[in-house]
Design a protein around this motif. Structure first.
Motif, mmCIF file in Angstrom:
data_model
loop_
_atom_site.group_PDB
_atom_site.id
_atom_site.type_symbol
_atom_site.label_atom_id
_atom_site.label_comp_id
_atom_site.label_asym_id
_atom_site.label_seq_id
_atom_site.Cartn_x
_atom_site.Cartn_y
_atom_site.Cartn_z
ATOM 1 N N HIS A 168 -4.907 -0.276 9.689
ATOM 2 C CA HIS A 168 -6.147 -0.207 8.926
ATOM 3 C C HIS A 168 -5.803 0.370 7.565
ATOM 4 C CE1 HIS A 168 -7.220 4.174 10.319
ATOM 5 N NE2 HIS A 168 -5.934 3.951 10.460
ATOM 6 N N PHE A 169 -6.646 0.101 6.587
ATOM 7 C CA PHE A 169 -6.324 0.465 5.203
ATOM 8 C C PHE A 169 -6.199 1.963 5.015
ATOM 9 C CE2 PHE A 169 -7.639 1.256 0.738
ATOM 10 C CZ PHE A 169 -6.604 0.584 0.102
ATOM 11 N N MET A 170 -7.112 2.701 5.605
ATOM 12 C CA MET A 170 -7.082 4.155 5.543
ATOM 13 C C MET A 170 -8.079 4.693 6.564
ATOM 14 S SD MET A 170 -9.259 4.946 2.044
ATOM 15 C CE MET A 170 -9.420 6.682 2.439
ATOM 16 N N VAL A 171 -8.096 5.990 6.714
ATOM 17 C CA VAL A 171 -9.015 6.622 7.663
ATOM 18 C C VAL A 171 -10.448 6.182 7.371
ATOM 19 C CG1 VAL A 171 -9.963 8.818 8.439
ATOM 20 C CG2 VAL A 171 -7.512 8.609 8.001
ATOM 21 N N GLY A 172 -11.134 5.744 8.433
ATOM 22 C CA GLY A 172 -12.521 5.324 8.298
ATOM 23 C C GLY A 172 -12.701 3.854 7.977
ATOM 24 N N MET A 173 -11.607 3.134 7.752
ATOM 25 C CA MET A 173 -11.683 1.710 7.441
ATOM 26 C C MET A 173 -11.480 0.890 8.709
ATOM 27 S SD MET A 173 -12.346 1.354 4.201
ATOM 28 C CE MET A 173 -11.575 0.028 3.271
ATOM 29 N N TYR A 207 -10.326 -5.320 6.217
ATOM 30 C CA TYR A 207 -9.094 -5.369 7.006
ATOM 31 C C TYR A 207 -8.194 -6.508 6.547
ATOM 32 C CZ TYR A 207 -5.972 -6.501 10.871
ATOM 33 O OH TYR A 207 -4.860 -6.810 11.616
ATOM 34 N N PHE A 208 -8.743 -7.721 6.474
ATOM 35 C CA PHE A 208 -7.915 -8.902 6.229
ATOM 36 C C PHE A 208 -7.292 -8.889 4.839
ATOM 37 C CE2 PHE A 208 -7.685 -13.785 6.035
ATOM 38 C CZ PHE A 208 -6.418 -13.782 6.608
ATOM 39 N N ILE A 209 -8.051 -8.451 3.845
ATOM 40 C CA ILE A 209 -7.488 -8.364 2.498
ATOM 41 C C ILE A 209 -6.374 -7.321 2.471
ATOM 42 C CG2 ILE A 209 -7.958 -7.737 0.109
ATOM 43 C CD1 ILE A 209 -10.781 -8.920 0.485
ATOM 44 N N ALA A 210 -6.611 -6.171 3.072
ATOM 45 C CA ALA A 210 -5.624 -5.099 3.043
ATOM 46 C C ALA A 210 -4.339 -5.478 3.762
ATOM 47 C CB ALA A 210 -6.216 -3.826 3.647
ATOM 48 N N ILE A 211 -4.437 -6.097 4.920
ATOM 49 C CA ILE A 211 -3.219 -6.433 5.655
ATOM 50 C C ILE A 211 -2.482 -7.597 5.000
ATOM 51 C CG2 ILE A 211 -4.126 -8.113 7.334
ATOM 52 C CD1 ILE A 211 -2.441 -6.503 9.437
ATOM 53 N N SER A 212 -3.211 -8.419 4.244
ATOM 54 C CA SER A 212 -2.576 -9.520 3.523
ATOM 55 C C SER A 212 -1.978 -9.069 2.200
ATOM 56 C CB SER A 212 -3.604 -10.628 3.261
ATOM 57 O OG SER A 212 -4.104 -11.164 4.473
ATOM 58 N N LEU A 251 -1.690 9.056 -2.945
ATOM 59 C CA LEU A 251 -3.087 9.400 -3.178
ATOM 60 C C LEU A 251 -3.704 10.231 -2.058
ATOM 61 C CD1 LEU A 251 -4.339 5.954 -4.555
ATOM 62 C CD2 LEU A 251 -3.507 7.932 -5.830
ATOM 63 N N ILE A 252 -2.998 10.350 -0.955
ATOM 64 C CA ILE A 252 -3.579 11.082 0.172
ATOM 65 C C ILE A 252 -2.592 12.105 0.721
ATOM 66 C CG2 ILE A 252 -5.133 9.228 0.841
ATOM 67 C CD1 ILE A 252 -3.174 8.431 2.977
ATOM 68 N N MET A 253 -3.087 13.044 1.472
ATOM 69 C CA MET A 253 -2.245 14.051 2.095
ATOM 70 C C MET A 253 -1.391 13.415 3.170
ATOM 71 S SD MET A 253 -5.135 17.015 2.499
ATOM 72 C CE MET A 253 -4.055 17.914 3.626
ATOM 73 N N SER A 254 -0.232 13.941 3.382
ATOM 74 C CA SER A 254 0.668 13.375 4.389
ATOM 75 C C SER A 254 0.050 13.439 5.778
ATOM 76 C CB SER A 254 2.003 14.133 4.377
ATOM 77 O OG SER A 254 1.810 15.504 4.658
ATOM 78 N N ALA A 255 -0.849 14.377 5.978
ATOM 79 C CA ALA A 255 -1.496 14.488 7.288
ATOM 80 C C ALA A 255 -2.351 13.291 7.613
ATOM 81 C CB ALA A 255 -2.354 15.744 7.338
ATOM 82 N N LEU A 256 -2.790 12.565 6.580
ATOM 83 C CA LEU A 256 -3.628 11.400 6.811
ATOM 84 C C LEU A 256 -2.825 10.145 7.049
ATOM 85 C CD1 LEU A 256 -6.407 11.896 4.106
ATOM 86 C CD2 LEU A 256 -6.482 12.441 6.545
ATOM 87 N N VAL A 257 -1.554 10.193 6.754
ATOM 88 C CA VAL A 257 -0.750 8.976 6.843
ATOM 89 C C VAL A 257 -0.701 8.447 8.263
ATOM 90 C CG1 VAL A 257 1.562 8.010 6.524
ATOM 91 C CG2 VAL A 257 0.619 9.572 4.833
ATOM 92 N N LEU A 258 -0.593 9.364 9.233
ATOM 93 C CA LEU A 258 -0.546 8.906 10.612
ATOM 94 C C LEU A 258 -1.827 8.191 11.005
ATOM 95 C CD1 LEU A 258 1.168 11.952 12.366
ATOM 96 C CD2 LEU A 258 2.159 9.701 11.869
ATOM 97 N N GLY A 259 -2.960 8.729 10.577
ATOM 98 C CA GLY A 259 -4.217 8.067 10.868
ATOM 99 C C GLY A 259 -4.331 6.752 10.161
ATOM 100 N N MET A 276 0.811 -1.195 0.000
ATOM 101 C CA MET A 276 0.000 0.000 0.000
ATOM 102 C C MET A 276 0.856 1.262 0.000
ATOM 103 S SD MET A 276 -3.247 0.305 2.421
ATOM 104 C CE MET A 276 -2.985 -1.388 2.828
ATOM 105 N N LYS A 277 2.191 1.083 -0.169
ATOM 106 C CA LYS A 277 3.048 2.243 -0.238
ATOM 107 C C LYS A 277 2.656 3.131 -1.409
ATOM 108 C CE LYS A 277 6.909 -0.048 2.057
ATOM 109 N NZ LYS A 277 8.278 -0.555 1.917
ATOM 110 N N LYS A 278 2.173 2.507 -2.493
ATOM 111 C CA LYS A 278 1.714 3.282 -3.644
ATOM 112 C C LYS A 278 0.588 4.232 -3.243
ATOM 113 C CE LYS A 278 2.512 -0.577 -6.807
ATOM 114 N NZ LYS A 278 1.835 -1.516 -7.736
ATOM 115 N N PHE A 279 -0.127 3.855 -2.200
ATOM 116 C CA PHE A 279 -1.310 4.610 -1.787
ATOM 117 C C PHE A 279 -0.941 5.952 -1.168
ATOM 118 C CE2 PHE A 279 -5.564 5.252 -0.757
ATOM 119 C CZ PHE A 279 -5.688 5.643 0.551
#
Length: 277
Positions: free
Chosen positions: A158-163, A244-249, A7-15, A1-4
């Motif tokens: 988690h995959f991203m904020v809200g997931m 969750y499981f698909i994303a972490i795998s 796609l988002i602001m750096s401020a969201l990376v921590l979340g 998910m490093k490619k991801f």
């Protein structure tokens, strides 16, 4: 998910990454790499050879499942069960190896990676590192997969904020533990039902072929995600959220790739509820 990240602001990376709550120092006196591989890749062995190597290394083979990705071999031992015999943690009691006939390799779910993600604050590096050392002795030398994630971030992954997070499991059945175990055992295509504790089991069940097809879309190299695991304890059958499981795998998965399987999480829950209705 490093490619991801792009796609988002750096401020969201921590979340997005969450936090583990511990430094990557093992209580056993062994340091953990800051970034750990999701899988350990070894030289190809056929299914019978994999089972033999696991048995020789002190593991119990509890079942195999053939899919479009190859064959998943499920295994455990007394130490893994003892570590995971806690509320909501039993999924960490069973390891997975994919016999990948296409790529002519074996891909082992890294017990450090998944152990930290599933056990969180109750993670035991002594157990996980001993398991990995036994696997390396049996199958080594092993190399890291391209899929990786920061050790400190795994417990809060988690995959991203809200997931969803690990703890956001779906309840797919309710009733007595004995009744739920019986339903899992009777279901068509069930690979194994493993007793982890007195009132704690993990069932590895089959889903509709159309549901399982997501692996071909996003990468059969991580196909040991199948069969799907269901935790049975306390009168409930619970499964990790598919999001969750698909994303972490598949930690290299991008948002656009995830969207190609947007219907899968709902289909997983529907298929599992049919088993335990």
């Amino acid at each position: 998910m490093k490619k991801f990240y792009s796609l988002i602001m750096s401020a969201l990376v921590l979340g997005f990454c969450g936090c583990a709550g511990t430094a990557p120092e093992a209580e056993a006196g062994v340091k953990v790499e800051k970034v750990v591989a999701t899988y350990k890749i070894g030289a190809y062995s056929d299914v019978d050879s994999v089972k033999s190597k696991l048995s020789s290394a002190g593991f119990e083979v509890i079942g195999t499942k053939s899919t479009d990705a190859g064959t998943t071999v499920l295994f455990t031992n007394a130490q893994m069960k003892a570590m995971a015999n806690k509320p909501s943690r039993a999924l960490a009691a069973v390891g997975r190896i994919l016999v990948d006939d296409e790529r002519k390799q074996v891909s082992i779910a890294n017990p450090v990676y998944f152990g930290k993600a599933f056990m969180q604050k109750e993670y035991s590096h002594a157990v996980a590192s001993a398991e990995l050392a036994s696997l390396e002795k049996a199958f080594g030398p092993l190399k890291d997969s391209a899929d990786k994630w920061e050790f400190d971030a795994l417990a809060g992954y988690h995959f991203m904020v809200g997931m969803p997070y690990y703890e956001d499991m779906s309840v797919v059945g309710e009733g007595s533990t004995a009744d739920l175990v019986a339903k899992a055992q009777k279901a068509k295509g069930t690979t194994a039902v493993v007793k982890v504790g007195e009132d704690r089991y993990v069932a590895f069940v089959d889903m509709d072929r159309r549901t399982n097809g997501f692996v071909k879309k996003i990468g059969t190299q991580n196909g040991q995600i199948l069969p799907w695991a269901v935790l049975i304890e306390g009168g409930q059958a619970k499964a990790l959220s598919a999001k969750y499981f698909i994303a972490i795998s598949y930690p290299l998965l991008t948002m656009s790739e995830f969207m190609t399987i947007a219907t899968v999480p709902g289909a997983v829950e529907v298929d599992l509820k049919k088993i335990f209705k």
